[in-house]
Design an enzyme around this catalytic site. Structure first.
Site, PDB file in Angstrom:
ATOM      1  N   TYR A  27       0.780  -1.242   0.000  1.00 15.78           N
ATOM      2  CA  TYR A  27       0.000   0.000   0.000  1.00 15.78           C
ATOM      3  C   TYR A  27       0.808   1.287   0.000  1.00 15.78           C
ATOM      4  O   TYR A  27       0.254   2.348  -0.293  1.00 15.78           O
ATOM      5  CB  TYR A  27      -0.981   0.013   1.178  1.00 15.78           C
ATOM      6  N   GLY A  29       3.030   4.170  -1.391  1.00 11.51           N
ATOM      7  CA  GLY A  29       3.222   4.643  -2.761  1.00 11.51           C
ATOM      8  C   GLY A  29       1.874   4.760  -3.459  1.00 11.51           C
ATOM      9  O   GLY A  29       0.830   4.842  -2.823  1.00 11.51           O
ATOM     10  N   GLY A  31      -1.499   3.922  -5.121  1.00 13.33           N
ATOM     11  CA  GLY A  31      -2.473   2.839  -5.126  1.00 13.33           C
ATOM     12  C   GLY A  31      -2.208   1.792  -4.069  1.00 13.33           C
ATOM     13  O   GLY A  31      -1.500   2.020  -3.103  1.00 13.33           O
ATOM     14  N   HIS A  47      -3.641   5.822   5.379  1.00 12.05           N
ATOM     15  CA  HIS A  47      -3.423   7.091   4.675  1.00 12.05           C
ATOM     16  C   HIS A  47      -4.198   7.105   3.357  1.00 12.05           C
ATOM     17  O   HIS A  47      -4.842   8.104   3.019  1.00 12.05           O
ATOM     18  CB  HIS A  47      -1.924   7.296   4.435  1.00 12.05           C
ATOM     19  N   ASP A  48      -4.150   5.997   2.617  1.00 11.54           N
ATOM     20  CA  ASP A  48      -4.912   5.899   1.366  1.00 11.54           C
ATOM     21  C   ASP A  48      -6.409   6.088   1.628  1.00 11.54           C
ATOM     22  O   ASP A  48      -7.096   6.785   0.871  1.00 11.54           O
ATOM     23  CB  ASP A  48      -4.692   4.542   0.692  1.00 11.54           C
ATOM     24  N   ASP A  89      -1.847  13.425   6.393  1.00 11.21           N
ATOM     25  CA  ASP A  89      -0.391  13.296   6.307  1.00 11.21           C
ATOM     26  C   ASP A  89       0.248  13.241   7.693  1.00 11.21           C
ATOM     27  O   ASP A  89       1.145  12.436   7.947  1.00 11.21           O
ATOM     28  CB  ASP A  89       0.203  14.452   5.502  1.00 11.21           C
TER      29      ASP A  89
END
Length: 122
Positions: A27, A29, A31, A47-48, A89
């Site tokens: 996960y 980076g 996508g 985070h995604d 973030d």
């Protein structure tokens, strides 16, 4: 913005985001798919998911205000999107710091082909 997220990661972990996190696990980076490999990878899926809730915001490029107080990041004033992106973030960078003890170099450049398990949902 990704530039600011990189700075937060570098401060929290003392590692440069590009080589150490850009291709880590399933996960970190761009996508993601499959199941997170460890605590570090779990920080990235969270985070995604956080960014996923901000579909109307320019999460990768929108600059936000933040400061460092007593060793902690504090998100500043700005638009709703800027504040939310900053929080995503900030939380992720702190999560990566807490996960340093279980960071595995074997997951540093992890092939997507090994991320075939059913994906977790947010």
């Amino acid at each position: 913005s990704l530039l600011q997220f990189n700075k937060m990661i570098k401060f929290e972990t003392r590692k440069n985001a590009i080589p150490f996190y850009a291709f880590y696990g399933c996960y970190c980076g761009w996508g993601g798919q499959g199941r997170p490999k460890d605590a570090t990878d779990r920080c990235c899926i969270v985070h995604d998911c956080c960014y996923g809730k901000l579909a109307k915001c320019n999460t990768k490029w929108d600059f936000y205000r933040y400061s460092l107080r007593s060793g902690y990041f504090q998100c500043g004033k700005g638009t709703w999107c800027e504040q939310q992106i900053c929080e995503c973030d900030r939380v992720a960078a702190e999560c990566l710091r807490r996960s340093l003890s279980t960071y595995r170099y074997g997951y540093m450049i992890y092939p997507d082909s090994r991320c075939r398990e059913p994906s977790e949902t947010c």
